[in-house]
Design an enzyme around this catalytic site. Structure first.
Site, PDB file in Angstrom:
ATOM      1  N   GLU A 102       0.835  -1.212   0.000  1.00  0.00           N
ATOM      2  CA  GLU A 102       0.000   0.000   0.000  1.00  0.00           C
ATOM      3  C   GLU A 102       0.864   1.255   0.000  1.00  0.00           C
ATOM      4  OE1 GLU A 102      -3.065  -0.131  -0.541  1.00  0.00           O
ATOM      5  OE2 GLU A 102      -3.872  -2.005   0.253  1.00  0.00           O
ATOM      6  N   ASP A 105      -4.509  -9.646  -8.516  1.00  0.00           N
ATOM      7  CA  ASP A 105      -4.837  -8.641  -9.540  1.00  0.00           C
ATOM      8  C   ASP A 105      -3.675  -7.840 -10.142  1.00  0.00           C
ATOM      9  OD1 ASP A 105      -4.599  -7.455  -7.036  1.00  0.00           O
ATOM     10  OD2 ASP A 105      -6.502  -6.374  -7.083  1.00  0.00           O
ATOM     11  N   GLU A 111     -18.555  -5.965  -2.452  1.00  0.00           N
ATOM     12  CA  GLU A 111     -17.186  -6.483  -2.354  1.00  0.00           C
ATOM     13  C   GLU A 111     -17.093  -7.889  -2.939  1.00  0.00           C
ATOM     14  OE1 GLU A 111     -14.784  -4.209  -2.140  1.00  0.00           O
ATOM     15  OE2 GLU A 111     -13.716  -5.293  -0.567  1.00  0.00           O
ATOM     16  N   GLU A 168     -12.348   0.240  -9.609  1.00  0.00           N
ATOM     17  CA  GLU A 168     -11.997  -0.655 -10.714  1.00  0.00           C
ATOM     18  C   GLU A 168     -13.017  -0.656 -11.851  1.00  0.00           C
ATOM     19  OE1 GLU A 168     -11.548  -1.325  -7.559  1.00  0.00           O
ATOM     20  OE2 GLU A 168      -9.418  -1.798  -7.392  1.00  0.00           O
ATOM     21  N   THR A 213      -1.279   1.177 -10.802  1.00  0.00           N
ATOM     22  CA  THR A 213      -2.466   0.533 -10.248  1.00  0.00           C
ATOM     23  C   THR A 213      -3.257   1.478  -9.345  1.00  0.00           C
ATOM     24  OG1 THR A 213      -3.299  -1.485  -9.234  1.00  0.00           O
ATOM     25  CG2 THR A 213      -1.368  -0.482  -8.189  1.00  0.00           C
TER      26      THR A 213
HETATM   27  C1  DMJ Z   1      -6.268   0.418  -5.073  1.00  0.00           C
HETATM   28  O1  DMJ Z   1      -5.511   0.800  -3.982  1.00  0.00           O
HETATM   29  C2  DMJ Z   1      -5.442  -0.197  -6.145  1.00  0.00           C
HETATM   30  O2  DMJ Z   1      -6.137  -0.119  -7.336  1.00  0.00           O
HETATM   31  C3  DMJ Z   1      -5.043  -1.611  -5.856  1.00  0.00           C
HETATM   32  O3  DMJ Z   1      -4.306  -2.201  -6.882  1.00  0.00           O
HETATM   33  C4  DMJ Z   1      -6.234  -2.454  -5.594  1.00  0.00           C
HETATM   34  N1  DMJ Z   1      -7.234  -1.844  -4.841  1.00  0.00           N
HETATM   35  C5  DMJ Z   1      -7.357  -0.471  -4.568  1.00  0.00           C
HETATM   36  C6  DMJ Z   1      -8.703   0.089  -4.949  1.00  0.00           C
HETATM   37  O4  DMJ Z   1      -9.738  -0.779  -4.853  1.00  0.00           O
END
Ligand code: DMJ
Length: 811
Positions: free
Chosen positions: A69, A216, A310, A328, A414
């Site tokens: 994170e 993912d 979710e 997303e 991401t």
């Molecule tokens: C974000 O922090 C990023 O996209 C991560 O890769 C996955 N999830 C969260 C948002 O849902």
């Protein structure tokens, strides 16, 4: 915290476990939002935000944070903001004071994250103390042995960008090494990866494989690393994984989870909302058809539940109702619009914006939804909402020429941070769509038509224009088949009798038996004829029966932990959740009795130190860091006869949170035979304080309705009540005779009170007026207090009512 209008500071609010690992007392939301401000042309606000970041933010806090994170949100945020600040400075009209301060901060943060990579395998630790790293006795971390695949495989963009911007290659080297390990560890038969891996020996800890939670952005970063860095090795790996995904995981429009060693076996019947990014990634790959199909499926789910829950079942029912304002789905909508130019995707975007405004907008921001079925808000707005959701929606609706930068010169990480493609040391092969003379000359060099097609595909930016010329309704024709997928908007039609194919994998079972084992029962219709089975392997079955899936809404049977030793003597009964695995406590006539002992380590994810104390007793173990099944195995191995898992969220309790059944780890859990129950934080605290105060605490684990000393109750009588509104004039005043039912609305939540009245129960005109006024007053108060949104949710007939709430599990 958009409801209480305050910032969330780690340590000042009740701990929310892993969720808080992205909070490092480093102004997360500010940093994560900086480059969004530039895209939105909020340049004064951006400059001000950069000044605040440079002046106030410290990166050396004594806080344990998630490496993943912190990398994607903070390091990515600092780099994206630096790139923007540098650009504005070069343009000469602002930011002239800026001297790469954000890049220096990024470098400092990079160095603070690097010790996480100090493992034998090269896979990073999942957490790090920003001040003390991992090795120091003060670090309060470093005992973890596992990490998720996405956690280890989502470092390369930020770390390579940092290396290339700062001139220090160390970051890129470590991130590449971690990717090499994941690649090496893929299951070579299926080319899939699992969700959790051991950071010391590189063994898979969880072998379920999908494209959502846990994996993912590993796939995303292989593709994007190729685009940003121009290194073919990443594309080759991506392509191999992609073929495997399309073979085993993608069953358009669904994306399933399978076992990486046995990928024809699907391991669960629900999908998580994180996988909604995948159609966007498929656009990068140029694979538009399945992208359109999956995206359409997701859109239908949002139509049914307002937001993506979710987790939702493969039948599109809510599995886990929370909605954290995740971006997303908006992300995929943006990429599909870019690729197809189809205004349909603008309308999808519009529906996202409208729902956010209608159901989540609150005076201090946008509030996450606790459960899409009730619409109740949560006091949280995660930083990705401003970093990603705002960015993608704004990009979707803005003409390219109106943006302050040329968006095609950047790749979005991401977390949607902007990194310039100029970082690449090689020339990109995707130079816009190849048309005209260039294309002609390239194609004449390639001989056969298959290689011409391949050339066209691999040397063009993915778009329907290139892939499906002269077919403007390409996307629509694909979508149309999924229009009524969830049933929303479709007029009722009886199910036609049709043919289906059942993949029976030659498992030796008779087809009917096999269907039963999958939870499908067949009801013979009157005109039914015998099934027509052809041969073993794949059977052709004439479907002549109605298929009804067995209900998933199995009720969670409340269990209890009853304290029976003095001074409690059975008076304290704590409500507990059961487990889907381990001993079936309900079959033990007298429950499971034992004295309790705290496990050491308390999370019980690794070998237990205090086996001598644990043996023959019931262990207490803290939730978090690994699966319940892992803890149960460790403690069973140490000789425990049962385990009471205690939630790591301190204030959680069974009054506010529905009980759920603990689930296994996707593997067989037949080896776990001891008794297992779960207590929320508040109930768990009763037990731990009892243990601190008294040397010996004996408890009984049993179904709650069997606890000792309970009042034996009459079996409740089931009753259906139907209410019908009388037509005007149908009931003359005074005509009602016999019992009537009066429903009384009370202030502070709607309380329905029923009272049987004998005839003559109609109200006098004065009473009637007074009651009506009271009720209106209550309705207004409710509306003012809770806002209209809850009401709007409950007014939606497509949402299940509370009484239909689904079984709660903990994915
Ligand atoms: C974000 O922090 C990023 O996209 C991560 O890769 C996955 N999830 C969260 C948002 O849902």
């Amino acid at each position: 915290m958009p409801l209480s209008c305050r910032g969330r500071v780690r340590g000042q609010e009740p701990n929310r476990g892993d969720v808080d690992d992205s909070l490092g007392k480093f102004s997360l939301t500010l940093i994560d939002s900086l480059d969004t401000l530039v895209l939105l042309n909020k340049l004064d606000e951006f400059e001000d935000g950069v000044k605040k970041t440079v002046k106030d933010v410290r990166l050396d806090n004594d806080v344990v944070v998630s490496v993943f994170e912190t990398n994607i949100r903070v390091l990515g945020g600092l780099l994206g903001a630096h790139v923007m600040a540098d650009l504005l400075r070069q343009r000469g009209d602002r930011m002239q004071w800026y001297q790469d301060e954000l890049l220096h901060m990024a470098k400092e943060l990079g160095h603070r994250l690097l010790p996480a990579f100090n493992t034998t395998s090269g896979l990073p630790y999942p957490k790090i103390n920003l001040r003390y790293g991992i090795q120091s006795p003060l670090s309060r971390t470093g005992t973890e042995s596992d990490t998720c695949t996405a956690c280890a495989g989502t470092m390369i963009l930020e770390f390579a960008a940092l290396s290339r911007m700062s001139g220090d290659s160390v970051f890129e080297d470590y991130a590449r090494k971690a990717l090499d390990v994941l690649w090496e560890r893929r299951q070579k038969g299926s080319d899939l990866v699992g969700t959790v891996i051991n950071i010391h020996n590189g063994e898979w800890v969880r072998r379920d494989s999908g494209v959502g939670a846990g994996i993912d952005s590993y796939y995303e970063y292989l593709m994007k690393a190729y685009i940003l860095l121009g290194d073919n090795v990443f594309l080759e790996r991506f392509n191999i994984h992609y073929s495997a995904i399309m073979k085993y995981i993608s069953q358009p429009p669904l994306l399933l989870n399978v076992h990486m060693h046995n990928p024809t076996v699907s391991v669960r019947s629900w999908m998580d909302s994180l996988l909604a990014f995948f159609p966007g990634l498929q656009v990068f790959r140029g694979d538009l058809k399945p992208a359109i199909e999956t995206h359409e499926m997701l859109y239908q789910v949002t139509k049914q539940h307002k937001f993506l829950p979710e987790a939702f079942t493969t039948e599109f029912r809510v599995h886990w109702g929370q909605h954290l304002l995740r971006p997303e789905f908006a992300e995929s909508t943006y990429y599909l619009y870019k690729a197809t130019g189809d205004p349909y995707y603008l309308r999808v975007g519009q529906s996202i914006v409208e729902k956010l405004n209608a159901y989540t907008r609150v005076p201090c921001g946008f509030a996450a939804v606790q459960d899409v079925r009730t619409g109740a808000h949560e006091d949280r707005m995660d930083s990705f909402f401003l970093a990603e959701m705002f960015k993608y929606l704004y990009l979707l609706f803005t003409e390219k020429s109106q943006l302050p930068i040329d968006i095609d010169d950047y790749i979005l990480t991401t977390e949607a941070h902007l990194l310039p493609l100029s970082l690449s040391t090689t020339q990109s092969s995707c130079q816009g769509n190849v048309t005209g003379r260039n294309l002609d000359s390239a194609l004449t060099e390639t001989t056969d038509s298959a290689s011409q097609e391949e050339y066209l595909f691999s040397h063009s930016c993915p778009s329907t224009e290139t892939l499906f010329p002269n077919n403007p309704s390409f996307a629509k024709s694909i979508r149309d088949s999924y229009k009524y997928l969830t049933g929303v908007g479709r007029a009722f039609r009886p199910l036609p009798v049709r043919e289906i194919e059942l993949p029976l994998h030659d498992n030796g079972m008779e087809p009917m038996e096999f269907l039963k084992s999958m939870g499908i029962s067949l009801t013979q219709l009157p005109q039914a004829t015998e099934g027509n089975f052809e041969h073993k392997g794949v059977f052709r079955v004439k479907l002549v029966a109605e298929v009804s899936p067995t209900t998933e809404e199995i009720e969670v049977v409340p269990h209890a932990v009853q304290l029976i030793s003095p001074p409690f003597l059975g008076r304290t009964v704590l409500t507990a959740g059961p487990a889907k695995f381990g001993m079936d406590i309900s079959k033990q006539e007298h429950g499971v009795k034992g004295s309790i002992v705290k496990a050491s380590p308390y999370t019980a994810c690794v070998q237990i130190d205090n086996t001598a104390d644990i043996k023959g007793h019931i262990a207490l173990a803290l939730r978090g860091d690994c699966m319940f099944a892992t803890k149960a195995r460790q403690l069973q191995e140490a000789g425990a006869i049962g385990v009471i898992f205690i939630d790591h969220r301190e204030g959680s309790n069974s009054d506010d949170t529905p009980l759920f059944q603990m689930v296994g780890d996707g593997e067989s859990t037949n080896d776990i035979t001891i008794a297992l129950v779960f207590l929320f934080g508040r109930e768990g605290a009763v037990l731990t304080s009892a243990l601190e105060e008294h040397q010996n605490v004996d408890v009984l684990l049993l179904p709650k309705e069997n606890h000792l000393g309970r009042e034996k109750r009459e079996k409740p009588v089931g009753m259906n009540i139907k209410l019908r509104l009388a037509e005007e004039g149908e009931l003359e005043a005074g005509a009602v005779r016999g019992p009537t039912l009066e429903l009384v609305l009370e202030k502070d939540g709607v309380v329905l009170e029923e009272e049987m009245k004998e005839s003559g129960g109609e109200l006098s005109t004065k009473e009637e007026q007074q009651q009506q006024e009271n009720q209106e007053q209550i309705c207004r108060t409710e509306t003012d207090r809770e806002d209209l949104r809850t009401e709007l949710f409950s007014a939606d007939s497509s949402l299940p009512t509370n009484s239909q709430t689904e079984q709660k599990t903990n994915p």
